[in-house]
Each structure stands twice: as structure tokens, then as C-alpha cells.
Design an enzyme around this catalytic site. Structure first.
Site, PDB file in Angstrom:
ATOM      1  N   HIS A   1      81.164  33.093  29.116  1.00  0.00           N
ATOM      2  CA  HIS A   1      81.155  34.198  30.068  1.00  0.00           C
ATOM      3  C   HIS A   1      82.301  34.125  31.067  1.00  0.00           C
ATOM      4  O   HIS A   1      82.738  35.167  31.570  1.00  0.00           O
ATOM      5  CB  HIS A   1      79.825  34.231  30.831  1.00  0.00           C
ATOM      6  N   GLY A   2      82.772  32.950  31.379  1.00  0.00           N
ATOM      7  CA  GLY A   2      83.869  32.871  32.347  1.00  0.00           C
ATOM      8  C   GLY A   2      84.310  31.441  32.596  1.00  0.00           C
ATOM      9  O   GLY A   2      83.539  30.493  32.425  1.00  0.00           O
TER      10      GLY A   2
END
Length: 452
Positions: free
Chosen positions: A305-306
Site C-alpha cells: 500500500h505504501g
């Protein structure tokens, strides 16, 4: 001419998809094209390979190329900064190792999509296509290119390679799903976002109840935002004659975190299960290895996700609780706890809510402050701000939850529209929803998952 020629349709779709992506930044279009070339060749070579070592070689070519692109553009600076901080604590100050890199939009989604193609061929679950046009269109298909759902080749690629007849029923369903998605995003998610953004801009100055309320609202903001995008993508694809898989199914109505992940971002959840968790050994090598695999899968899912410790911790919380659930199930505690199983719903939601703090906070410092304030709860009223705006948010959220429940459980839209295509009913519902969207348009924000 286009109606009876799917090859011309694919040419148009491919050009439209490339123009769509290049509109953001034409330079990064080359990444999609290079990745498509590599995986098209790798898929054919894996299938044709006469021995296992050669099959592995071409699988590694696909893995290294795709994960290499993802690693450089999404994770290099994160690991470089983490290394520099570690060295600083050891007394050594290295030169700045970071690079001025722009994160290509959608790279996480199309990387996973193209990897599933070569892995399925390697596992002999799918045969490669020899139609390069269909394959390139599959990778770049614009409705789900930048934020999913992650469609596997086994579902979408065969649809690229056959004649597509668009029915009135699909037009009706596609239009309704698009306006539902816009309603979820603009009317509900973006209205809720005003309060969430205000509180999380500086959690240090707000009390516990304000942060808890903002986190509660964020849980539904991100749901309606991403589910809304998925609706728009699925509806748009349907208007073009393609069927995507469902991506959400009332995730907050879950009595366990295991059930939550069967209902939340289902295309990612099933991808992580089939290509990461099972590849690590799944539950086939004993309960301790199963715990490890669950934790590693969710840690890497968080990192997907990041490039931030916040996302790693978010994934770690989910992995740890999933392992606890697996332990309870393995010890047959569920039989003893059966009379109080209803407590699973609030407990699951509480865990998800706690984890969302790390997902929403801009950095680990802000997340830590927010968690401390929530855990050391002060029984004071939350900050109200614009009371009318907050009341609108709560009202719309309540209506949105009720609508979602009946949408999934009772198929309310199909009941309203009837079994046959009715242009009057369809037009009325779409027009009414668009009117609401126009009224709330001034608060519109970018889709949350565009950043991933």
C-alpha cells in the site's frame, strides 16, 4: 464495423487506455509497455520450456523485472532513508542516498495483475495467449488500470479474445453501478472527509473523542471512496462488454478479521492469498509456519500500500490478529466461545479501526500520538466544528450504510429497476443520484487509492 470485430475494438481500447494513462504523465507509459513486452514473452517461454530450470528462469525474469520497477519507483527512497537513519544512530552520516523519483500512478495494481499472468502459466493453471494485442489491452485496460480491481488473466483475457455483444441489461446495470459509485464517492466519502482531514491535520490539539470520531468516520470514508471507485470501474467495464469480479461485500459486517479480508478489497486479498501466502507454504507446514506466513503476507500487503512504516505496522496488526484467530480455531476454542460469538462483530471492527489510525496518519509520529490519545480515552465531547456539516456527514453515513446493506443483501437496485430494461426507471434513478452528486460536488477529492 466495431460491433462485429473485437480486434478493432481492442485496438481502440488499447489506444484509449494508453491516452488515458499518458494524460497523467506520458513518460511512465513506457513502463507499462516494457512490462507488457517482458511478460508476454516470459509467458510464452514458460509454456514452451522443455525443462523446469528454463521455466524457472523465465518466471524469475518476470518477477525481477516487475518487482524491480516497483522496488525502484515505490520503495527505493523508503529503504534509503531508513538505512540513513540507522547509520546516523550508529554515528555514521552517509551522503543523501535518495533519488528524485515520481511514483507512477497505478504501478502497484498493474504489477500484481501482470505477475498473476506469468505465475499462473508457471503453475500450469493458465495457457498463455499468442495474441499480443489482447494481452497488451488486458494489462492497460483503463477502467481498472490505476486503482483496480486486480483482474486476473484467467477472467479478463478470454473476454478480450472473443466477440462482445452489449445487451440492454448490461447497459442498465453498468449505468446504475457507475452512479452508485459516484454517489458513494462524492456524496458520502468526500462529505465525511472534511471532518477527518481537519482532525488528522493536527491530532495533537484535539481530544481523544475527536480523534476516535475522526477515525470512525475515516473507516467509512475509505470504504465508500474505494468501493465507489470499484463501482465506477466495474460499471464502465460492463458498458464496454466486460465483466469484473466484485471487490467489496459489506466488510464491516464481519465477525472475524479472516471474514473481513474475504469481503474487503477482495481482488487484493485473494491475490495475496493465492500468490504470496500459498507460495510461502500456506498452512501446509505446521501451525507455527502458518503463523509466520500470515504475518509475512500481511506485512508485505501493508508495504504494497505504501513505502512507510505506518503501512507496515498496519499490515502487522492485521497479520498478528489473523494469527491469533488461527490459533483459537486450531485449539477448538470456537466451540467454547460459541454462545458469545456475536462479540466478534464489535471486536473485529475495533481492531480494524485501531489499524486504520496508522493507515490514515501522515507519519509514525502522528499515528503514535493518535493511538496514545485513543487508548488513554478522555470522556469529553468531540470537537464539533461546523455542526451542520458534521450532522450532514453522520446522516449521509447512516443512509449510506443502510443503502449498502440493502444493496448487497436485498438487491434493492434490481428490485427498483425490475427484471427488464426500463429506460424511465433507469433514467430517474441515475438523474436523481447525479443531482445529489452536483449538490455535493464542491467537496470532491481525489480517490484515496490513487496514491497506491
Amino acid at each position: 464495423m466495431l460491433q462485429n470485430n473485437f480486434r478493432l475494438q481492442n485496438i481502440l481500447l488499447l489506444l484509449a487506455s494508453y491516452i488515458f494513462y499518458a494524460w497523467w504523465d506520458y513518460r511512465f507509459l513506457s513502463l507499462i509497455i516494457i512490462s507488457s513486452c517482458i511478460d508476454y514473452i516470459a509467458g510464452l517461454q514458460i509454456f514452451k520450456a522443455s525443462n523446469q530450470s528454463r521455466r524457472k528462469f523465465w518466471l524469475y525474469v518476470s518477477l525481477i523485472a516487475n518487482l524491480g520497477f516497483l522496488g525502484v519507483f515505490k520503495y527505493y527512497n523508503f529503504f534509503a532513508e531508513s538505512f540513513s537513519q540507522l547509520m546516523n544512530q550508529a554515528g555514521w552520516q552517509p551522503n543523501d542516498l535518495t533519488l528524485n523519483i515520481i511514483l507512477p500512478v497505478g504501478i502497484s495494481f498493474y504489477t500484481f495483475q501482470t505477475l498473476s499472468y506469468t505465475i499462473d502459466i508457471y503453475r500450469k493453471d493458465f495457457q498463455p495467449t499468442t495474441n499480443i494485442l489482447s494481452f497488451f489491452t488486458y494489462i492497460a485496460f483503463f477502467p481498472q488500470l490505476v486503482a483496480g480491481p486486480i483482474e486476473r488473466a484467467s477472467n479478463l483475457l478470454p473476454q478480450m479474445e472473443r466477440k462482445r455483444n452489449l445487451s440492454k441489461e448490461w447497459i442498465k446495470e453498468g449505468l446504475v453501478q457507475i452512479v452508485i459509485g459516484l454517489f458513494r464517492k462524492i456524496v458520502i466519502a468526500d462529505t465525511i472527509a472534511a471532518y477527518v482531514d481537519l482532525i488528522y491535520a493536527d491530532v495533537g490539539i484535539y481530544n481523544s473523542s475527536s480523534i476516535l470520531l475522526a477515525t470512525f468516520l475515516y473507516a467509512f470514508q475509505i470504504y465508500f471512496d474505494f468501493a465507489g471507485y470499484s463501482d465506477i470501474a466495474i460499471g464502465s467495464a460492463k458498458l464496454l462488454g466486460f465483466k469484473f469480479h466484485q471487490n467489496f461485500n459489506l466488510p464491516y459486517f464481519s465477525k472475524s478479521l479472516t471474514e473481513f479480508w474475504r469481503k474487503w478489497h477482495m481482488s487484493l486479498s485473494f491475490w495475496l492469498r493465492d500468490y504470496l501466502y500459498i507460495s510461502l507454504g500456506g498452512n501446509r507446514k505446521g501451525i507455527k509456519i502458518t503463523y509466520r506466513n500470515l504475518l509475512l503476507t500481511m506485512l508485505l500487503g501493508g508495504l504494497w500500500h505504501g513505502s512507510s512504516w505506518n503501512f507496515i505496522i498496519w499490515g502487522g496488526i492485521h497479520g498478528f490478529v489473523l494469527a491469533i484467530e488461527k490459533y483459537i480455531k486450531s485449539k477448538s476454542f470456537s466451540i467454547k466461545l460459541k454462545p458469545i460469538n456475536f462479540l466478534g462483530y464489535p471486536i473485529t471492527f475495533a481492531v480494524v479501526l485501531l489499524a486504520w489510525v496508522f493507515f490514515r496518519a501522515q507519519n509514525l509520529t502522528i499515528a503514535t500520538i493518535a493511538i496514545k490519545k485513543i487508548l488513554l480515552f478522555e470522556w469529553t465531547l468531540p470537537y464539533m466544528g461546523d455542526i451542520n456539516a458534521l450532522a450532514n456527514s453522520v446522516l449521509l453515513l447512516t443512509l449510506g450504510i443502510i443503502f449498502d446493506y440493502y444493496l448487497f443483501k436485498k438487491k434493492i437496485t434490481l428490485e427498483l429497476l425490475g427484471n427488464q430494461f426500463n429506460i424511465v426507471k433507469t433514467s430517474f434513478i441515475c438523474s436523481f443520484t447525479i443531482l445529489l452528486i452536483i449538490l455535493f460536488y464542491s467537496t470532491s477529492n481525489n480517490f484515496i487509492y490513487f496514491q497506491f
